[in-house]
Scaffold this motif. Structure first.
Motif, PDB file in Angstrom:
ATOM      1  N   ASN A  48      37.474  41.425  39.666  1.00 40.63           N
ATOM      2  CA  ASN A  48      38.683  41.901  40.358  1.00 40.63           C
ATOM      3  C   ASN A  48      39.359  43.017  39.570  1.00 40.63           C
ATOM      4  O   ASN A  48      39.817  44.004  40.151  1.00 40.63           O
ATOM      5  CB  ASN A  48      39.670  40.757  40.584  1.00 40.63           C
ATOM      6  N   ILE A  49      39.426  42.875  38.261  1.00 39.74           N
ATOM      7  CA  ILE A  49      40.018  43.918  37.416  1.00 39.74           C
ATOM      8  C   ILE A  49      39.217  45.203  37.531  1.00 39.74           C
ATOM      9  O   ILE A  49      39.783  46.296  37.672  1.00 39.74           O
ATOM     10  CB  ILE A  49      40.088  43.446  35.941  1.00 39.74           C
ATOM     11  N   GLU A  51      37.305  46.124  40.019  1.00 41.83           N
ATOM     12  CA  GLU A  51      37.446  46.652  41.378  1.00 41.83           C
ATOM     13  C   GLU A  51      38.788  47.370  41.552  1.00 41.83           C
ATOM     14  O   GLU A  51      38.851  48.420  42.184  1.00 41.83           O
ATOM     15  CB  GLU A  51      37.310  45.517  42.395  1.00 41.83           C
ATOM     16  N   GLU A  52      39.848  46.808  40.978  1.00 43.42           N
ATOM     17  CA  GLU A  52      41.175  47.425  41.101  1.00 43.42           C
ATOM     18  C   GLU A  52      41.230  48.787  40.421  1.00 43.42           C
ATOM     19  O   GLU A  52      41.966  49.670  40.856  1.00 43.42           O
ATOM     20  CB  GLU A  52      42.237  46.522  40.472  1.00 43.42           C
ATOM     21  N   ASN A  53      40.464  48.943  39.359  1.00 50.36           N
ATOM     22  CA  ASN A  53      40.522  50.181  38.564  1.00 50.36           C
ATOM     23  C   ASN A  53      39.247  51.002  38.690  1.00 50.36           C
ATOM     24  O   ASN A  53      38.901  51.755  37.775  1.00 50.36           O
ATOM     25  CB  ASN A  53      40.778  49.836  37.090  1.00 50.36           C
ATOM     26  N   GLN A  60      39.997  51.355  33.488  1.00 49.23           N
ATOM     27  CA  GLN A  60      39.079  50.237  33.691  1.00 49.23           C
ATOM     28  C   GLN A  60      38.566  49.722  32.350  1.00 49.23           C
ATOM     29  O   GLN A  60      38.525  48.511  32.112  1.00 49.23           O
ATOM     30  CB  GLN A  60      37.904  50.694  34.566  1.00 49.23           C
TER      31      GLN A  60
END
Length: 98
Positions: A48-49, A51-53, A60
């Motif tokens: 999730n981290i 994907e968010e960045n 990232q």
């Protein structure tokens, strides 16, 4: 009169205690299940981290490092993981998403 009231109160509390004790459904998980759930949770959180960045590679990378440090600290305090297992999981998480 006082004895009757005390007896009724004691009986009521006893019945209530037994009733609530029987209706308590406690699910105790075994250590391997807890470990697998923790590992899966860490993997999902890292993905999730990432994907968010995904648009900012530098951010990232920084977020991945912060996450790995936090997981390393948590695993060092966790009774389910020994040092070797924690190290292997950190290595696995480090290579995830590359």
């Amino acid at each position: 009169m006082e004895y009757v009231l005390a007896l009724l109160l004691s009986a009521g509390l006893t019945v209530g205690f037994i009733y609530f004790k029987k209706n308590k459904n406690i699910s105790i998980k075994s250590a391997p299940v807890k470990k697998e759930e923790l590992i899966q949770g860490y993997k999902e959180e890292l993905l999730n981290i990432l994907e968010e960045n995904k648009d900012n590679k530098e951010l990232q990378f920084q977020e991945r490092i912060k996450f790995i440090k936090r997981v390393n600290y948590e695993l060092s305090m966790n009774i389910f993981f020994d040092e070797i297992e924690a190290k292997n999981l950190i290595q696995e998480l480090s290579g995830l998403g590359k």
